[in-house]
Design a protein around this motif. Structure first.
Motif, mmCIF file in Angstrom:
data_model
loop_
_atom_site.group_PDB
_atom_site.id
_atom_site.type_symbol
_atom_site.label_atom_id
_atom_site.label_comp_id
_atom_site.label_asym_id
_atom_site.label_seq_id
_atom_site.Cartn_x
_atom_site.Cartn_y
_atom_site.Cartn_z
ATOM 1 N N GLY A 51 -23.183 1.701 -10.318
ATOM 2 C CA GLY A 51 -21.876 1.049 -10.348
ATOM 3 C C GLY A 51 -20.782 1.883 -9.700
ATOM 4 N N THR A 52 -20.866 3.214 -9.824
ATOM 5 C CA THR A 52 -19.837 4.067 -9.208
ATOM 6 C C THR A 52 -19.890 4.010 -7.688
ATOM 7 O OG1 THR A 52 -21.238 6.030 -9.326
ATOM 8 C CG2 THR A 52 -19.715 5.668 -11.159
ATOM 9 N N GLU A 53 -21.026 3.575 -7.139
ATOM 10 C CA GLU A 53 -21.123 3.426 -5.693
ATOM 11 C C GLU A 53 -20.245 2.293 -5.163
ATOM 12 O OE1 GLU A 53 -25.160 3.338 -4.262
ATOM 13 O OE2 GLU A 53 -25.731 5.005 -5.572
ATOM 14 N N LEU A 54 -19.706 1.487 -6.062
ATOM 15 C CA LEU A 54 -18.784 0.419 -5.648
ATOM 16 C C LEU A 54 -17.438 0.965 -5.172
ATOM 17 C CD1 LEU A 54 -19.392 -2.214 -8.455
ATOM 18 C CD2 LEU A 54 -19.784 -2.539 -6.008
ATOM 19 N N ARG A 55 -17.152 2.221 -5.508
ATOM 20 C CA ARG A 55 -15.845 2.793 -5.170
ATOM 21 C C ARG A 55 -15.545 2.672 -3.672
ATOM 22 N NH1 ARG A 55 -12.880 5.794 -8.294
ATOM 23 N NH2 ARG A 55 -11.026 6.708 -7.417
ATOM 24 N N GLN A 56 -16.490 3.047 -2.811
ATOM 25 C CA GLN A 56 -16.242 3.018 -1.370
ATOM 26 C C GLN A 56 -15.930 1.607 -0.852
ATOM 27 O OE1 GLN A 56 -19.308 4.707 1.055
ATOM 28 N NE2 GLN A 56 -18.021 4.742 2.868
ATOM 29 N N PRO A 57 -16.735 0.580 -1.170
ATOM 30 C CA PRO A 57 -16.368 -0.747 -0.668
ATOM 31 C C PRO A 57 -15.056 -1.269 -1.270
ATOM 32 C CG PRO A 57 -18.443 -0.851 -1.908
ATOM 33 C CD PRO A 57 -18.056 0.587 -1.792
ATOM 34 N N ILE A 58 -14.776 -0.911 -2.525
ATOM 35 C CA ILE A 58 -13.517 -1.356 -3.122
ATOM 36 C C ILE A 58 -12.341 -0.683 -2.429
ATOM 37 C CG2 ILE A 58 -12.108 -1.219 -5.225
ATOM 38 C CD1 ILE A 58 -14.709 -1.862 -6.786
ATOM 39 N N GLU A 59 -12.471 0.621 -2.136
ATOM 40 C CA GLU A 59 -11.401 1.311 -1.428
ATOM 41 C C GLU A 59 -11.210 0.729 -0.029
ATOM 42 O OE1 GLU A 59 -12.380 5.478 -1.732
ATOM 43 O OE2 GLU A 59 -11.436 5.621 -3.722
ATOM 44 N N SER A 60 -12.283 0.312 0.616
ATOM 45 C CA SER A 60 -12.161 -0.345 1.925
ATOM 46 C C SER A 60 -11.394 -1.657 1.806
ATOM 47 C CB SER A 60 -13.542 -0.602 2.523
ATOM 48 O OG SER A 60 -14.173 0.606 2.830
ATOM 49 N N LEU A 61 -11.667 -2.420 0.755
ATOM 50 C CA LEU A 61 -10.920 -3.661 0.525
ATOM 51 C C LEU A 61 -9.438 -3.388 0.253
ATOM 52 C CD1 LEU A 61 -13.393 -5.762 -1.635
ATOM 53 C CD2 LEU A 61 -12.501 -6.360 0.622
ATOM 54 N N ILE A 62 -9.159 -2.316 -0.469
ATOM 55 C CA ILE A 62 -7.767 -1.940 -0.727
ATOM 56 C C ILE A 62 -7.059 -1.653 0.587
ATOM 57 C CG2 ILE A 62 -6.299 -0.103 -1.672
ATOM 58 C CD1 ILE A 62 -8.340 0.034 -4.030
ATOM 59 N N ARG A 63 -7.682 -0.851 1.450
ATOM 60 C CA ARG A 63 -7.054 -0.536 2.740
ATOM 61 C C ARG A 63 -6.872 -1.807 3.571
ATOM 62 N NH1 ARG A 63 -10.078 4.079 1.668
ATOM 63 N NH2 ARG A 63 -11.937 3.312 2.714
ATOM 64 N N TRP A 64 -7.863 -2.684 3.560
ATOM 65 C CA TRP A 64 -7.775 -3.933 4.320
ATOM 66 C C TRP A 64 -6.629 -4.805 3.811
ATOM 67 C CZ3 TRP A 64 -8.484 -8.872 2.338
ATOM 68 C CH2 TRP A 64 -8.520 -9.905 3.282
ATOM 69 N N SER A 65 -6.419 -4.815 2.497
ATOM 70 C CA SER A 65 -5.422 -5.718 1.911
ATOM 71 C C SER A 65 -4.013 -5.135 1.856
ATOM 72 C CB SER A 65 -5.849 -6.119 0.495
ATOM 73 O OG SER A 65 -5.802 -4.995 -0.373
ATOM 74 N N THR A 66 -3.797 -3.976 2.466
ATOM 75 C CA THR A 66 -2.483 -3.331 2.419
ATOM 76 C C THR A 66 -1.338 -4.271 2.801
ATOM 77 O OG1 THR A 66 -3.443 -1.164 2.787
ATOM 78 C CG2 THR A 66 -1.113 -1.409 3.306
ATOM 79 N N PRO A 67 -1.447 -5.065 3.872
ATOM 80 C CA PRO A 67 -0.320 -5.954 4.191
ATOM 81 C C PRO A 67 0.034 -6.914 3.051
ATOM 82 C CG PRO A 67 -1.848 -5.853 6.036
ATOM 83 C CD PRO A 67 -2.516 -5.153 4.874
ATOM 84 N N LEU A 68 -0.957 -7.338 2.292
ATOM 85 C CA LEU A 68 -0.683 -8.229 1.159
ATOM 86 C C LEU A 68 -0.034 -7.468 0.009
ATOM 87 C CD1 LEU A 68 -4.070 -10.157 1.141
ATOM 88 C CD2 LEU A 68 -1.885 -10.957 2.046
ATOM 89 N N MET A 69 -0.525 -6.256 -0.258
ATOM 90 C CA MET A 69 -0.011 -5.475 -1.384
ATOM 91 C C MET A 69 1.424 -5.022 -1.167
ATOM 92 S SD MET A 69 -3.173 -3.159 -2.706
ATOM 93 C CE MET A 69 -3.326 -2.222 -1.201
ATOM 94 N N THR A 70 1.767 -4.646 0.058
ATOM 95 C CA THR A 70 3.106 -4.110 0.291
ATOM 96 C C THR A 70 4.183 -5.185 0.206
ATOM 97 O OG1 THR A 70 2.818 -4.270 2.694
ATOM 98 C CG2 THR A 70 2.305 -2.148 1.656
ATOM 99 N N ARG A 71 3.790 -6.447 0.182
ATOM 100 C CA ARG A 71 4.769 -7.521 -0.037
ATOM 101 C C ARG A 71 5.182 -7.597 -1.495
ATOM 102 N NH1 ARG A 71 1.672 -11.690 3.284
ATOM 103 N NH2 ARG A 71 1.033 -12.388 1.245
ATOM 104 N N GLY A 72 4.410 -7.015 -2.368
ATOM 105 C CA GLY A 72 4.721 -7.044 -3.795
ATOM 106 C C GLY A 72 4.024 -8.187 -4.489
#
Length: 176
Positions: A51-72
């Motif tokens: 389960g801890t191996e999910l960290r890398q793909p989740i972090e990739s999704l976080i970086r990908w979704s940055t434009p959505l997150m920075t809108r608040g």
């Protein structure tokens, strides 16, 4: 047995039966394991090694979704502690730290502490101890700084970020 209250609080609006079903599915799949908590008749869940191996793909999704997150959150539910995963994921790919630094993040309640070391970044609850500087801002602006979508100079010119303490440390941590 009952679930740890922080698990239910961290998922506002989810029905307890749906959460229990999802946790059973994750346990059956080998992603999480169930344990009896130290405080008695309470069940807690922890990631398995797989389960801890999910960290890398989740972090990739976080970086990908940055434009959505920075809108608040735009009316969505938001908890400041959710930044504990997002901020390190964004900083790890673009900033290298030579010396250790600690920056308080006052973005709501609770306050967070960003620790930067040569091995990477970590965000957790503020322990009340000393730190090098404090950044006060809305979560979306902290995410934008971490992603490099907003420079510290621009954020200060817009009046959306306040810094207390060693500004050089903040500049090092949120380097453009």
């Amino acid at each position: 047995m009952r679930l740890r209250p922080d698990l239910l609080e961290g998922l506002p609006g989810i029905a307890t039966n749906l959460l229990a079903d999802r946790l059973r599915d994750l346990e059956a799949s080998g992603v999480v394991e169930r344990r009896l908590a130290a405080e008695g008749n309470v069940v807690e869940y922890a990631l398995t090694p797989w389960g801890t191996e999910l960290r890398q793909p989740i972090e990739s999704l976080i970086r990908w979704s940055t434009p959505l997150m920075t809108r608040g959150p735009e009316g969505d539910s938001f908890r400041s502690e959710w930044l504990a995963l997002a901020v390190p994921a964004l900083l790890d790919t673009r900033v290298t730290i030579r010396d250790s630094a600690t920056v308080g993040l006052e973005i709501g309640d609770p306050s967070l502490l960003l620790r930067a070391t040569r091995s990477g970044f970590e965000v957790g609850p503020h322990d009340g101890g000393d730190h090098d500087a404090t950044v006060r801002a809305e979560p979306a602006y902290v995410l934008a700084l971490a992603a490099g979508a907003l420079t510290l100079d621009d954020a200060r010119a817009l009046g959306v970020v306040e810094i207390e303490g060693d500004e050089a440390v903040v500049r090092t941590v949120f380097a453009a």
